[in-house]
Every structure is written in structure tokens, then in C-alpha cells.
Design a protein around this motif. Structure first.
Motif, mmCIF file in Angstrom:
data_model
loop_
_atom_site.group_PDB
_atom_site.id
_atom_site.type_symbol
_atom_site.label_atom_id
_atom_site.label_comp_id
_atom_site.label_asym_id
_atom_site.label_seq_id
_atom_site.Cartn_x
_atom_site.Cartn_y
_atom_site.Cartn_z
ATOM 1 N N GLU A 1 -8.183 0.338 -0.981
ATOM 2 C CA GLU A 1 -7.125 -0.482 -0.392
ATOM 3 C C GLU A 1 -7.523 -1.941 -0.235
ATOM 4 O O GLU A 1 -6.711 -2.833 -0.493
ATOM 5 N N ASP A 2 -8.754 -2.210 0.170
ATOM 6 C CA ASP A 2 -9.185 -3.601 0.342
ATOM 7 C C ASP A 2 -9.195 -4.333 -0.999
ATOM 8 O O ASP A 2 -8.727 -5.474 -1.098
ATOM 9 N N LEU B 1 -5.540 -4.867 -2.117
ATOM 10 C CA LEU B 1 -4.904 -5.964 -1.384
ATOM 11 C C LEU B 1 -5.408 -7.317 -1.866
ATOM 12 O O LEU B 1 -4.630 -8.268 -2.009
ATOM 13 N N LEU C 1 0.825 -1.217 0.000
ATOM 14 C CA LEU C 1 0.000 0.000 0.000
ATOM 15 C C LEU C 1 0.853 1.258 0.000
ATOM 16 O O LEU C 1 0.486 2.265 -0.609
#
Length: 133
Positions: free
Chosen positions: A79-80, A83, A18
């Protein structure tokens, strides 16, 4: 890959992934972005060679697709979702796929190589300053 292995991978790489993702954003990273990247890299205590392979094999194949998308402007990542994409890619990164991404990493890193080089120069300066102190 079990749930525990996924959690371990995210614990090991998630923060780093990230932190480095802004290298692929539409806007140029700010000085604060680079400073944050250097701090995160230092916490992970990785060599420039290890970082290069993370850049080329783990990040670039996923994030370069965002640069080439016709979805229009993008200035931040979910971000989720990111990832999840990185974990899925990492799970498949063996055998012929690893060879494929190694072979084509020049193409997938081409658009961000100048930013990567700036980051590596900042990291080298930071490490020099620490060793001189």
C-alpha cells in the motif's frame, strides 16, 4: 508539491485509491471486496462521472502497469509503495500528460472494464435502495 499538499491528496484520495486497487489484482474481486469499494465510494460522495475519471486518469495508468508486468503472480499491493506511485502520477497529471492518458485510457482500462462495470452496477443498486427507503 509540498509535503502538506501530498498529505492532503492522500487524505482526499488515498482510501478511495486503495479500495479500488483490487480491480487490478490477478484474482477476481470477491463480493466482500465489491461491498467495501461501494462503502468507500459512498463515504466520498462522488458521482459516477467523477469516479469514471478517477478510474481512467488516476488509477488505470499506474495499476495497468502492474497487470502487464512480467514479475509473475501478484495478489496484493504494497500500500505504501502504491500510494507513492499514485501520488507521483497525480502530480504529473496535467497538460499533455492528462491528454495522453485521456486518449489512451481505453487501453489502460480494457483489462478491468468488466470489473468496473460490475462495481458501478452495485453502486447504482445501492444508491437506488437508499433513495427508495
Amino acid at each position: 508539491m509540498s509535503e502538506e499538499e501530498i498529505e492532503a491528496l492522500i487524505a482526499e484520495r488515498g482510501e478511495l485509491w486503495l479500495a479500488l486497487a483490487p480491480l487490478w489484482l490477478e484474482r477476481e474481486p470477491r463480493e466482500a471486496d465489491y461491498a467495501h469499494m461501494v462503502r468507500v465510494i459512498e463515504r466520498h460522495a462522488l458521482t459516477p462521472e467523477q469516479l469514471e475519471w478517477i478510474f481512467r486518469l488516476e488509477l488505470a495508468p499506474v495499476l495497468s502497469r502492474h497487470q502487464l508486468s512480467v514479475a509473475g503472480e501478484w495478489r496484493a499491493f504494497d500500500e505504501d509503495r502504491l500510494l507513492t506511485q499514485l501520488v507521483v502520477h497525480h502530480r504529473r497529471l496535467y497538460g499533455w500528460r492528462k491528454g495522453f492518458w485521456t486518449l489512451f485510457s481505453g487501453l489502460t482500462t480494457m483489462m478491468t472494464r468488466h470489473r468496473w462495470n460490475l462495481l458501478m452496477a452495485r453502486l447504482a443498486r445501492t444508491r437506488e435502495e437508499v433513495s427508495d427507503a
